[in-house]
Write a protein that holds these residues in place. Structure first.
Motif, PDB file in Angstrom:
ATOM      1  N   UNK A 166      70.311  29.647  59.879  1.00 22.42           N
ATOM      2  CA  UNK A 166      68.924  29.729  60.338  1.00 22.42           C
ATOM      3  C   UNK A 166      68.089  30.270  59.190  1.00 22.42           C
ATOM      4  N   UNK A 167      67.173  29.425  58.687  1.00 24.52           N
ATOM      5  CA  UNK A 167      66.377  29.775  57.515  1.00 24.52           C
ATOM      6  C   UNK A 167      64.895  29.782  57.837  1.00 24.52           C
ATOM      7  N   UNK A 168      64.148  30.564  57.072  1.00 27.04           N
ATOM      8  CA  UNK A 168      62.692  30.512  57.132  1.00 27.04           C
ATOM      9  C   UNK A 168      62.265  29.276  56.358  1.00 27.04           C
ATOM     10  N   UNK A 169      61.514  28.399  57.010  1.00 31.29           N
ATOM     11  CA  UNK A 169      61.013  27.189  56.360  1.00 31.29           C
ATOM     12  C   UNK A 169      59.617  27.408  55.794  1.00 31.29           C
ATOM     13  N   UNK A 170      58.826  28.277  56.448  1.00 27.72           N
ATOM     14  CA  UNK A 170      57.467  28.580  55.983  1.00 27.72           C
ATOM     15  C   UNK A 170      57.106  29.991  56.426  1.00 27.72           C
ATOM     16  N   UNK A 171      56.439  30.717  55.531  1.00 32.47           N
ATOM     17  CA  UNK A 171      55.981  32.059  55.887  1.00 32.47           C
ATOM     18  C   UNK A 171      54.465  32.173  55.843  1.00 32.47           C
ATOM     19  N   UNK A 172      53.802  31.071  55.600  1.00 32.82           N
ATOM     20  CA  UNK A 172      52.341  31.012  55.581  1.00 32.82           C
ATOM     21  C   UNK A 172      51.917  29.900  56.533  1.00 32.82           C
ATOM     22  N   UNK A 173      51.918  30.152  57.822  1.00 34.29           N
ATOM     23  CA  UNK A 173      51.586  29.145  58.823  1.00 34.29           C
ATOM     24  C   UNK A 173      50.081  29.186  59.073  1.00 34.29           C
TER      25      UNK A 173
END
Length: 183
Positions: A166-173
């Motif tokens: 489980x990875x972060x795909x975006x941190x600026x939504x």
């Protein structure tokens, strides 16, 4: 003649000192540029490509949710009732969450509040409940810890990688635009 040598040596030392100070200023300017490019806040959570830690929690509706149960792109948001920017961003996030493909099942909202802020968290929980699976208190803290959240508000997109992590795909939504499914 000794006076000229001393003057040239002093000027040389001053030039070297000036060069060192200039290099230091340039380094600080680069650090400030990095901070400003992150909204002036520095890193508040995991970044893109980083692995989310494990968690097992229960939503305010009594639904069990664990790290390994998230199997497709999910928006994960973190709010705090003591956070002014959270209150400003909440209505825009709620509208954004309404547009997420897969609906409420693909949106997770964590409202962290200690005992003193529990009453202040109620309006946030009420606003988020129709559009997200909501976590509060210690349950929210567990997911915030798994995502290494250090400030608020934070909105992440997470998904499984090809190898199952489980990875972060975006941190600026961008919550000012409707959500669209990833290709």
């Amino acid at each position: 003649m000794p006076f000229v040598i001393a003057t040239v040596a002093l000027i040389g030392v001053l030039c070297v000192l000036d060069l060192l100070l200039t290099v230091g200023v340039i380094k600080r300017l680069r650090e400030h540029t990095d901070l400003l490019s992150n909204g002036g806040r520095g890193r508040l959570s995991l970044g893109p490509g980083e692995q989310v830690g494990e968690f097992a929690v229960t939503t305010v509706d009594g639904e069990r949710l664990a790290h390994d149960m998230i199997d497709t792109e999910t928006v994960v948001a973190f709010f705090s009732p003591a956070c002014g920017p959270c209150k400003e961003k909440l209505p825009r996030f709620v509208e954004y969450a309404r547009t997420v493909p897969g609906g409420r099942g693909r949106v997770l909202a964590a409202v962290t509040a200690d005992r003193e802020d529990a009453a202040a968290a109620a309006p946030l929980l009420t606003a988020l409940a129709p559009v997200a699976r909501v976590l509060a208190g210690e349950e929210a803290e567990a997911v915030a810890e798994a995502c290494r959240v250090q400030g608020f508000p934070v909105i992440l997109k997470v998904n499984r990688s090809t190898d199952g992590r489980l990875l972060v795909m975006a941190d600026q939504v961008d919550v000012d635009r409707p959500a669209v499914a990833s290709v």
